[in-house]
Design a protein around this motif. Sequence first.
Motif, mmCIF file in Angstrom:
data_model
loop_
_atom_site.group_PDB
_atom_site.id
_atom_site.type_symbol
_atom_site.label_atom_id
_atom_site.label_comp_id
_atom_site.label_asym_id
_atom_site.label_seq_id
_atom_site.Cartn_x
_atom_site.Cartn_y
_atom_site.Cartn_z
ATOM 1 N N GLU A 14 27.006 68.970 -14.529
ATOM 2 C CA GLU A 14 27.430 70.348 -14.266
ATOM 3 C C GLU A 14 27.109 70.723 -12.821
ATOM 4 N N HIS A 17 29.485 68.844 -10.599
ATOM 5 C CA HIS A 17 30.806 69.471 -10.713
ATOM 6 C C HIS A 17 30.881 70.756 -9.871
ATOM 7 N N ALA A 71 33.483 64.977 -13.495
ATOM 8 C CA ALA A 71 32.754 66.050 -12.815
ATOM 9 C C ALA A 71 33.148 66.139 -11.341
ATOM 10 N N ALA A 72 33.226 64.988 -10.676
ATOM 11 C CA ALA A 72 33.497 64.961 -9.227
ATOM 12 C C ALA A 72 34.129 63.616 -8.875
ATOM 13 N N ARG A 252 39.599 64.597 -17.687
ATOM 14 C CA ARG A 252 39.253 65.941 -17.242
ATOM 15 C C ARG A 252 40.527 66.796 -17.115
ATOM 16 N N GLU A 351 41.288 73.688 -10.119
ATOM 17 C CA GLU A 351 40.760 72.309 -10.120
ATOM 18 C C GLU A 351 41.866 71.275 -10.310
#
Length: 392
Positions: A14, A17, A71-72, A252, A351
């Motif tokens: 989190e 992210h 997340a990334a 995601r 996103e």
Amino acid sequence: MTQDPPLLSDDLLERIHGRASDNDRANRFFDDDLADLRAAGYLSAMVPAEYGGAGLTLQQMTREQMRLAGAAPATALAVNMHQVWVGVARTVHAAGDPSMDFVFTDAVAGELFGFGISEAGNDLVLFGSNTDARPDGAGGYSFHGTKIFTSLAPAWTRLGTFGTDSSGAEGPVSVFAFIDRDGGGFEIRDDWDTMGMRATQSCTTVLDGAHAAADRVVRRIPPGPSKDPLVFGIFANFEILLAAVYTGIARRALDLAIATVRKRTSMKAGGAPYANDPDIRWRLADAAIELDAIGPQIDALAADVDDGADRGDLWMPQLSAVKSRATETAVSVVTKAIRASGGSSYFNSNELSRLYRDVLAGIFHPSDDESVHGAWANALLGPVIPWPPDGD
Ligand SMILES: Cc1cc2nc3c(=O)[nH]c(=O)nc-3n(C[C@H](O)[C@H](O)[C@H](O)COP(=O)(O)OP(=O)(O)OC[C@H]3O[C@@H](n4cnc5c(N)ncnc54)[C@H](O)[C@@H]3O)c2cc1C
């Protein structure tokens, strides 16, 4: 099989992210993520337990990398380069060769391995280099040449690279070795300004005498296709872990689209959510069906690498196929997620628009679409026959 509990906690993901969007916008390296990942033991995740690592298998690592990519993406892709080298060291170690065991001890000590392989105009990839590897007379080498797309440029402390030694009477030799950042002999160009994967900071690296000592020279092999464990290890770990990263991005995107169509409403349908719309339902189901095939394929290949299984002549084609299918599927899934989510996903603040830019990078990594089709065609049909045959 999953690591239970996962190495990367939900809280850590989190936090990572939460930084991804700013890093992308500022075209900034993910320093804070790297500090967190290092503290969490992520750099030694795949190092065998007897060397002080967490001892994750390649299969378990793909699961972690999928979660990190969700997340990334850029953080996951860049850290992937380090994980590939640790995976290669495992493959080489499993073959009874300790020459890369230093990667284990270095990774446990917090060193970060970059992947300095790609060169402009070199579609031989691992099978030949236009970088000059000059012997130092004591078993070591200095490297002279330009590597492109070196992810982790601001932070790597070790760089795995390769070049060609043309000095010997035996003909050209491909030399794989590791240089230290502290040793210098290279310049990193400030040239990373791309549409996606911006936080990877995959800058150009000009090697100008960067030196690898004899104990950091891990292979001297003839250029060309090779069954050497190092070449197989790079190929296998790279293709599988890369497939995991892009699959994490696709998952995601699908999650975001599902959340969006539950909130987005249709005037035509009297204010009902788009999640009721048969076309939207079909599109997202279609994306999920495509994605459903990838996880088991990654799992099966990773398990075979972990077990040292031999798939014979189809090994390399199958490894390149999982990368190709995963990255192409990820592009398709993200595109469907965007179509289902509507125009709001076109805003930079959304996103999905970043995932759309990031996922496109997948098509450029080796094995690209041309080479994977070429490998399969050769495996199925053999080489192209000269035509017309001689004498006709
Ligand atoms: C986000 C991202 C991260 C990556 N990270 C790494 C990494 O950490 N380590 C690594 O080794 N690789 C990395 N790669 C590299 C990668 O996997 C490919 O090697 C790269 O995408 C180049 O692909 P290409 O050959 O299709 O590019 P091309 O567009 O063909 O070439 C790339 C560059 O070389 C120039 N060029 C092409 N042909 C010639 C020629 N004949 N002579 C001179 N210049 C030429 C082009 O103008 C261009 O600037 C990364 C790629 C991406 C997209």
